[in-house]
Design an enzyme around this catalytic site. Structure first.
Site, short mmCIF file in Angstrom:
data_model
loop_
_atom_site.label_atom_id
_atom_site.label_comp_id
_atom_site.label_asym_id
_atom_site.label_seq_id
_atom_site.Cartn_x
_atom_site.Cartn_y
_atom_site.Cartn_z
N CYS A 103 38.89 -20.07 -39.95
CA CYS A 103 38.49 -19.48 -38.68
C CYS A 103 37.05 -19.83 -38.30
O CYS A 103 36.61 -19.55 -37.20
CB CYS A 103 38.70 -17.96 -38.68
SG CYS A 103 37.48 -17.05 -39.66
N HIS A 140 25.87 -4.58 -38.18
CA HIS A 140 27.11 -5.28 -37.83
C HIS A 140 27.31 -6.46 -38.78
O HIS A 140 26.38 -7.23 -39.03
CB HIS A 140 27.01 -5.77 -36.39
CG HIS A 140 28.18 -6.62 -35.96
ND1 HIS A 140 29.41 -6.08 -35.68
CD2 HIS A 140 28.29 -7.96 -35.77
CE1 HIS A 140 30.24 -7.06 -35.32
NE2 HIS A 140 29.58 -8.20 -35.37
N HIS A 143 34.28 -8.60 -38.13
CA HIS A 143 35.50 -7.84 -37.81
C HIS A 143 36.52 -8.02 -38.93
O HIS A 143 36.44 -8.96 -39.71
CB HIS A 143 36.10 -8.33 -36.48
CG HIS A 143 35.26 -8.00 -35.29
ND1 HIS A 143 34.25 -8.84 -34.86
CD2 HIS A 143 35.23 -6.92 -34.48
CE1 HIS A 143 33.65 -8.28 -33.81
NE2 HIS A 143 34.22 -7.12 -33.56
N ASP A 147 45.63 -10.39 -40.62
CA ASP A 147 46.38 -11.63 -40.87
C ASP A 147 45.84 -12.35 -42.11
O ASP A 147 45.83 -13.57 -42.19
CB ASP A 147 46.29 -12.56 -39.64
CG ASP A 147 44.84 -12.87 -39.25
OD1 ASP A 147 43.91 -12.46 -39.99
OD2 ASP A 147 44.64 -13.51 -38.22
N ARG A 155 41.83 -9.81 -43.37
CA ARG A 155 40.86 -10.90 -43.27
C ARG A 155 39.56 -10.33 -42.72
O ARG A 155 39.46 -9.99 -41.55
CB ARG A 155 41.38 -12.01 -42.35
CG ARG A 155 40.32 -13.06 -41.99
CD ARG A 155 40.96 -14.25 -41.29
NE ARG A 155 41.63 -13.86 -40.03
CZ ARG A 155 41.07 -14.00 -38.82
NH1 ARG A 155 39.85 -14.48 -38.68
NH2 ARG A 155 41.74 -13.63 -37.73
N CYS A 157 36.26 -11.10 -41.47
CA CYS A 157 35.66 -12.29 -40.87
C CYS A 157 34.17 -11.95 -40.64
O CYS A 157 33.84 -11.13 -39.78
CB CYS A 157 36.40 -12.54 -39.56
SG CYS A 157 35.91 -14.01 -38.72
#
Ligand SMILES: [Zn+2]
Length: 179
Positions: A103, A140, A143, A147, A155, A157
């Site tokens: 990704c 932060h 996310h 999947d 996941r 990310c």
């Protein structure tokens, strides 16, 4: 003297004393909240964060920014060790839960402990996503999506800018023994 000590401590984390690592450690010289041992929650004002964090870390961590995909050195890294929060030193992920998701961002299927990460619904940008934040500084991170691979199917990310990696001492020892 205290300053000298803290510089020394940061140096002792350095696994390969290259120029790159030293400049990373310098980036934390103003950051008094960074600690690998103190688990107390941190609450600073935005002005205080701005003063102690490098600009790109501030942008991701405090302004919920996103780094450009494929730009993190951690995205394809297979080194064995632990990923910490670059902002506060909280342990977040182990390298054995890292996988290549394709990704464009470093991806993990499980945090190091349940409390290391906190979650919040994120409906910005017209998408329904789950934001993940550092459990200590509430910065932060990225996310989490459903999947991912087994065993969790998740996941995580994560923006590499807000990750700080330390190679496992054991792995390094084994590697050196083989040489
Ligand atoms: Zn943190």
């Amino acid at each position: 003297m205290i300053l000298l000590l803290s510089v020394f401590q940061h140096c002792s984390y350095s696994q390969s004393p290259g120029a790159k690592k030293i400049s990373m450690d310098n980036s934390k010289k103003d950051n008094k909240v960074y600690s690998r041992t103190d688990s107390a929650k941190i609450a600073l004002t935005e002005d205080e964060w701005k003063k102690i964090l490098p600009q790109e870390v501030y942008y991701i961590s405090r302004q919920k920014g996103t780094e450009r995909p494929w730009t993190s050195k951690y995205e394809t890294s297979k080194e064995i060790g632990t990923y910490y929060c670059e902002v506060c030193g909280n342990a977040l992920f182990k390298s054995d839960t890292k996988f290549e998701s394709g990704c464009g961002w470093p991806s993990f299927y499980e945090p190091i402990t349940k409390g290391s990460i906190i979650y919040a619904p994120d409906n910005a940008s017209g998408m329904s996503r789950t934001e993940v934040m550092c459990g200590r500084c509430k910065g932060h991170l990225g996310h989490v999506f459903e999947d991912g691979p087994p065993p969790t199917g998740l996941r995580y990310c994560i923006n590499g800018v807000v990750l700080d990696f330390e190679k496992a001492k054991e792995a390094e020892k084994k590697y050196n023994e083989k040489l």
